[in-house]
Design a protein around this motif. Structure first.
Motif, PDB file in Angstrom:
ATOM      1  N   VAL A  82       0.852  -1.188   0.000  1.00  0.00           N
ATOM      2  CA  VAL A  82       0.000   0.000   0.000  1.00  0.00           C
ATOM      3  C   VAL A  82       0.882   1.230   0.000  1.00  0.00           C
ATOM      4  O   VAL A  82       1.818   1.333   0.788  1.00  0.00           O
ATOM      5  N   LEU A 109      -6.230   3.228   3.878  1.00  0.00           N
ATOM      6  CA  LEU A 109      -6.394   3.628   2.484  1.00  0.00           C
ATOM      7  C   LEU A 109      -7.134   4.958   2.425  1.00  0.00           C
ATOM      8  O   LEU A 109      -8.161   5.134   3.067  1.00  0.00           O
ATOM      9  N   GLN A 119      -7.161  -0.855  -4.454  1.00  0.00           N
ATOM     10  CA  GLN A 119      -6.674  -1.765  -3.426  1.00  0.00           C
ATOM     11  C   GLN A 119      -7.758  -2.065  -2.391  1.00  0.00           C
ATOM     12  O   GLN A 119      -7.541  -2.862  -1.486  1.00  0.00           O
ATOM     13  N   PRO A 138      -8.436   6.991  -0.493  1.00  0.00           N
ATOM     14  CA  PRO A 138      -8.577   7.091  -1.946  1.00  0.00           C
ATOM     15  C   PRO A 138      -8.825   8.486  -2.475  1.00  0.00           C
ATOM     16  O   PRO A 138      -8.564   8.747  -3.643  1.00  0.00           O
ATOM     17  N   HIS A 152      -5.456   4.049  -4.634  1.00  0.00           N
ATOM     18  CA  HIS A 152      -5.879   3.244  -3.493  1.00  0.00           C
ATOM     19  C   HIS A 152      -7.270   2.656  -3.666  1.00  0.00           C
ATOM     20  O   HIS A 152      -7.600   1.662  -3.021  1.00  0.00           O
ATOM     21  N   THR A 201     -11.439   2.053   6.176  1.00  0.00           N
ATOM     22  CA  THR A 201     -11.328   1.897   4.727  1.00  0.00           C
ATOM     23  C   THR A 201     -12.693   2.022   4.063  1.00  0.00           C
ATOM     24  O   THR A 201     -12.827   2.639   3.002  1.00  0.00           O
TER      25      THR A 201
END
Length: 362
Positions: A12, A40, A51, A42, A48, A98
């Motif tokens: 990451v 994460l 992911q 984004p 991200h 997340t």
């Protein structure tokens, strides 16, 4: 070649710091170096979003959130008299932060598509306790030893919101009035009026604040609801041991369309298989990982019983890092993962036998 120079397919990118994209630091292969784990974010790093992994019904939760915001005009309508509270509950480390960030990415995408139809409002995103979502610094009293009262926690969160409004050039006098207002309901009302005046939407992430009292937690969630004025969307994260409280509060407030409850639970055998597909295409290493075997990974769950998504990411990252030096391509299967999960499981079992006592203030 060091492990930091190899683009680990389960790594990451940190958004800030020595190996973040914004710092300008890159590995020998020209790409930013990768970490075993990091929240994460984004909306800061578009990469991200790829992911993000659909485990523990997180896609269902995301779809539920998207449905609750099906009409942006409803959130922008100052005549409705309320904003939104999104309660995100589940065990620690299961991906609540997340999921929240993924919801905000969806908000940003929706505004990019539908913004013109609703007047192109300015989205203001505020992680009130930092990117790592650590609520410790806003949940203890001034002496740093005992749990802060709800009033003090709310004051600190409000200051974080005001700090971000200043970065978007909101009038200083009005931002200061929001902080100085003693009545929190009135303060959020003034904030809502300012957002309407500046055609802005405020999305605030209130982290797990190390709650140690179910009654206080429920009272705080109800307080957040009273602060959900027009143009304000509050994401409230409720962590380990608090899932039932969050459900009870959400159920009690079910008559209000201002409340959305996104609940995550424990991982199952299907989740480890889903997570294996989060690997990016390999590059920079001697071998590309072989497609994982479904039956082997499903069996691995029964033996390993991973605790949370963070543990999944770290074990897969460690296994992939070890396999890069293998003499031939090798699949990430139970045999490849076992040396990396066994030490963690041993430490976890020891913790269960002799648990660490909680610190004062959380």
């Amino acid at each position: 070649m060091t492990s930091s120079d190899w683009a680990n397919p389960y790594g990451v990118r940190k958004p800030y710091g020595p190996n973040g994209m914004s710092s300008g630091h890159v590995g020998q292969n020209g790409a930013s170096t990768l970490s075993a784990d990091h929240p994460l974010v984004p909306w800061k790093e578009p990469d991200h979003v790829h992911q993000w992994v659909d485990v523990d019904h997180s896609q269902e939760a995301l779809d539920h959130f998207s449905g609750s915001l099906s009409e942006l005009g409803e959130v922008l309508d100052s005549n409705k008299g309320y904003g939104r509270v999104v309660i995100v509950s589940g065990p620690a480390g299961m991906g609540k932060t997340t999921l929240i960030h993924r919801c905000l990415y969806e908000v940003k995408r929706r505004l990019a598509v539908d913004g013109a139809a609703v007047g192109n409002p300015l989205p203001v995103f505020v992680p009130t306790a930092g990117l790592e979502n650590d609520g410790h610094r806003i949940s203890v009293d001034p002496d740093g030893e005992s749990f802060a009262p709800t009033r003090l926690i709310n004051d600190r969160i409000r200051r974080e919101l005001a700090k971000r409004l200043r970065t978007h050039d909101f009038p200083e006098s009005r931002v200061k009035a929001i902080i100085d207002e003693k009545d929190p309901f009135q303060a959020y009302g003034e904030m809502s009026d300012l957002l309407v005046h500046r055609n802005a939407l405020l999305f605030a992430v209130i982290p797990h604040i190390r709650w140690n009292d179910a009654h206080l937690r429920a009272a705080f969630l109800r307080t957040c609801l009273s602060h959900a004025h027009p143009r304000i969307v509050l994401f409230v994260e409720v962590s380990q041991g608090a899932a039932e409280t969050a459900k009870e509060v959400a159920d009690a407030l079910s008559g209000s369309t201002a409340v959305t409850h996104l609940a995550l639970s424990e991982l199952n055998s299907e989740d480890i298989w889903r997570f294996s597909h989060s690997a990016r295409p390999g590059h920079g290493g001697p071998h590309v990982l072989v497609k994982p075997d479904r039956s082997s990974l499903m069996a691995a769950h029964d033996e390993w019983k991973p605790r949370d998504v963070r543990e999944l990411r770290k074990v897969f990252h460690s296994a992939a890092d070890a396999l890069r030096s293998a003499p031939h391509p090798w699949p990430i299967d139970a045999d490849a993962l076992r040396p990396h999960w066994e030490p963690r499981r041993t430490g976890r079992d020891a913790l269960l036998r002799d648990p660490i006592r909680p610190r004062p203030g959380g």
